[in-house]
Design a protein around this motif. Structure first.
Motif, PDB file in Angstrom:
ATOM      1  N   CYS A  45      40.356  73.027  32.670  1.00 15.71           N
ATOM      2  CA  CYS A  45      40.269  72.836  31.219  1.00 15.71           C
ATOM      3  C   CYS A  45      39.934  71.379  30.878  1.00 15.71           C
ATOM      4  CB  CYS A  45      41.595  73.261  30.591  1.00 15.71           C
ATOM      5  SG  CYS A  45      41.642  73.181  28.800  1.00 15.71           S
ATOM      6  N   ALA A  46      40.634  70.445  31.518  1.00 20.56           N
ATOM      7  CA  ALA A  46      40.405  69.016  31.245  1.00 20.56           C
ATOM      8  C   ALA A  46      39.008  68.592  31.693  1.00 20.56           C
ATOM      9  CB  ALA A  46      41.471  68.174  31.948  1.00 20.56           C
ATOM     10  N   SER A  47      38.576  69.079  32.849  1.00 15.35           N
ATOM     11  CA  SER A  47      37.243  68.730  33.351  1.00 15.35           C
ATOM     12  C   SER A  47      36.158  69.304  32.456  1.00 15.35           C
ATOM     13  CB  SER A  47      37.068  69.223  34.793  1.00 15.35           C
ATOM     14  OG  SER A  47      37.956  68.543  35.644  1.00 15.35           O
ATOM     15  N   LYS A  48      36.401  70.509  31.955  1.00 15.40           N
ATOM     16  CA  LYS A  48      35.440  71.145  31.046  1.00 15.40           C
ATOM     17  C   LYS A  48      35.309  70.334  29.757  1.00 15.40           C
ATOM     18  CE  LYS A  48      34.449  75.834  29.462  1.00 15.40           C
ATOM     19  NZ  LYS A  48      34.937  77.198  29.345  1.00 15.40           N
ATOM     20  N   HIS A  49      36.450  69.851  29.246  1.00 15.75           N
ATOM     21  CA  HIS A  49      36.419  69.066  28.005  1.00 15.75           C
ATOM     22  C   HIS A  49      35.763  67.704  28.234  1.00 15.75           C
ATOM     23  CE1 HIS A  49      37.558  67.722  24.010  1.00 15.75           C
ATOM     24  NE2 HIS A  49      37.919  66.586  24.572  1.00 15.75           N
ATOM     25  N   SER A  50      36.146  67.042  29.312  1.00 15.20           N
ATOM     26  CA  SER A  50      35.697  65.667  29.540  1.00 15.20           C
ATOM     27  C   SER A  50      34.338  65.577  30.229  1.00 15.20           C
ATOM     28  CB  SER A  50      36.725  64.905  30.382  1.00 15.20           C
ATOM     29  OG  SER A  50      36.799  65.460  31.685  1.00 15.20           O
ATOM     30  N   GLY A  51      33.972  66.633  30.949  1.00 15.62           N
ATOM     31  CA  GLY A  51      32.749  66.580  31.737  1.00 15.62           C
ATOM     32  C   GLY A  51      32.894  65.670  32.945  1.00 15.62           C
ATOM     33  N   ALA A  52      34.133  65.455  33.390  1.00 14.25           N
ATOM     34  CA  ALA A  52      34.406  64.528  34.490  1.00 14.25           C
ATOM     35  C   ALA A  52      35.503  65.081  35.390  1.00 14.25           C
ATOM     36  CB  ALA A  52      34.838  63.174  33.934  1.00 14.25           C
ATOM     37  N   TYR A  53      35.653  64.451  36.542  1.00 14.50           N
ATOM     38  CA  TYR A  53      36.756  64.762  37.436  1.00 14.50           C
ATOM     39  C   TYR A  53      38.044  64.309  36.751  1.00 14.50           C
ATOM     40  CZ  TYR A  53      39.781  64.646  41.523  1.00 14.50           C
ATOM     41  OH  TYR A  53      40.807  64.856  42.392  1.00 14.50           O
ATOM     42  N   CYS A  54      39.100  65.110  36.855  1.00 16.75           N
ATOM     43  CA  CYS A  54      40.363  64.758  36.203  1.00 16.75           C
ATOM     44  C   CYS A  54      41.518  64.829  37.188  1.00 16.75           C
ATOM     45  CB  CYS A  54      40.640  65.701  35.040  1.00 16.75           C
ATOM     46  SG  CYS A  54      39.462  65.541  33.696  1.00 16.75           S
ATOM     47  N   VAL A  55      42.511  63.993  36.957  1.00 15.45           N
ATOM     48  CA  VAL A  55      43.714  63.987  37.786  1.00 15.45           C
ATOM     49  C   VAL A  55      44.923  64.272  36.908  1.00 15.45           C
ATOM     50  CG1 VAL A  55      42.759  62.410  39.497  1.00 15.45           C
ATOM     51  CG2 VAL A  55      44.032  61.482  37.554  1.00 15.45           C
ATOM     52  N   THR A  56      45.964  64.798  37.520  1.00 19.27           N
ATOM     53  CA  THR A  56      47.207  65.081  36.812  1.00 19.27           C
ATOM     54  C   THR A  56      48.015  63.793  36.721  1.00 19.27           C
ATOM     55  OG1 THR A  56      47.201  67.297  37.774  1.00 19.27           O
ATOM     56  CG2 THR A  56      49.262  66.545  36.769  1.00 19.27           C
ATOM     57  N   ALA A  57      48.340  63.374  35.498  1.00 25.26           N
ATOM     58  CA  ALA A  57      49.144  62.174  35.290  1.00 25.26           C
ATOM     59  C   ALA A  57      50.621  62.522  35.154  1.00 25.26           C
ATOM     60  CB  ALA A  57      48.671  61.420  34.055  1.00 25.26           C
ATOM     61  N   SER A  58      50.916  63.628  34.479  1.00 24.90           N
ATOM     62  CA  SER A  58      52.307  64.057  34.327  1.00 24.90           C
ATOM     63  C   SER A  58      52.362  65.518  33.912  1.00 24.90           C
ATOM     64  CB  SER A  58      53.039  63.188  33.299  1.00 24.90           C
ATOM     65  OG  SER A  58      52.561  63.443  32.001  1.00 24.90           O
TER      66      SER A  58
END
Length: 180
Positions: A45-58
């Motif tokens: 979901c986060a990658s789809k929104h941002s168009g980037a690789y995403c990591v879990t922060a919390s």
């Protein structure tokens, strides 16, 4: 980069049949396995929104409301509830369906904070969020409130000296024995 995206543009749903290999010794699905699935859908979901690789922060508030049984179809629904500069709060709802009876139960809701990263591991700006209904507005506002509560909790714990004799009274009503 797109300046703003609607919530619906990055929503993700996944379903998976729960197998015996996903269960614990009590015949229920491992909470850790469920968390792993939640982390994957938050990433998608986060990658789809941002168009980037995403990591879990919390991960905030993981309450297992009802157990998931072997043979149930688990469906997870994720959407962006909030965006910051490079972070996004992904709301996830977990439901389990008894495929024989059609009964659906809400098993968990949780909030994953994901951060968009570039190839060098540096944080990236993410698109803003277009809120199109009261539900979207409420989820965004609740995320702001949760963020403030988290900051206040961190501040309080950093400012409190729990080694002081002054705080020993906090332990009086708990199942604890102090031996110095």
């Amino acid at each position: 980069m797109t300046q703003f995206k609607q919530v619906k543009d990055s929503q993700v749903d996944i379903s998976e049949l729960m197998l015996p290999s996903h269960s614990n010794f009590n015949g229920k699905i491992h909470g850790g396995y469920v968390l792993s699935l939640m982390d994957r859908i938050a990433f998608a979901c986060a990658s789809k929104h941002s168009g980037a690789y995403c990591v879990t922060a919390s991960v905030d508030t993981v309450d297992f409301l009802k157990p998931i049984e072997i043979g149930e179809l688990v469906t997870m629904k994720a959407s962006v509830n909030y965006v910051g500069n490079s972070s996004m709060v992904i709301g996830i709802r977990v439901e389990a369906e008894n495929i024989r009876t059609g009964e659906i139960k809400h098993c968990n809701s949780s909030y994953f904070t994901m951060v968009a990263k570039d190839e060098d591991g540096k944080s990236l700006k993410v698109p803003g969020l277009i809120l199109t209904n009261d539900h979207d507005i409420r989820r965004f506002a609740k995320s702001i409130k949760r963020n403030k509560m988290t900051l206040n909790r961190k501040k309080e714990f950093n400012e409190t000296d729990f080694s002081s004799e002054e705080y020993v009274h906090l332990l009086e009503n708990y199942k604890v024995k102090i031996e110095k």
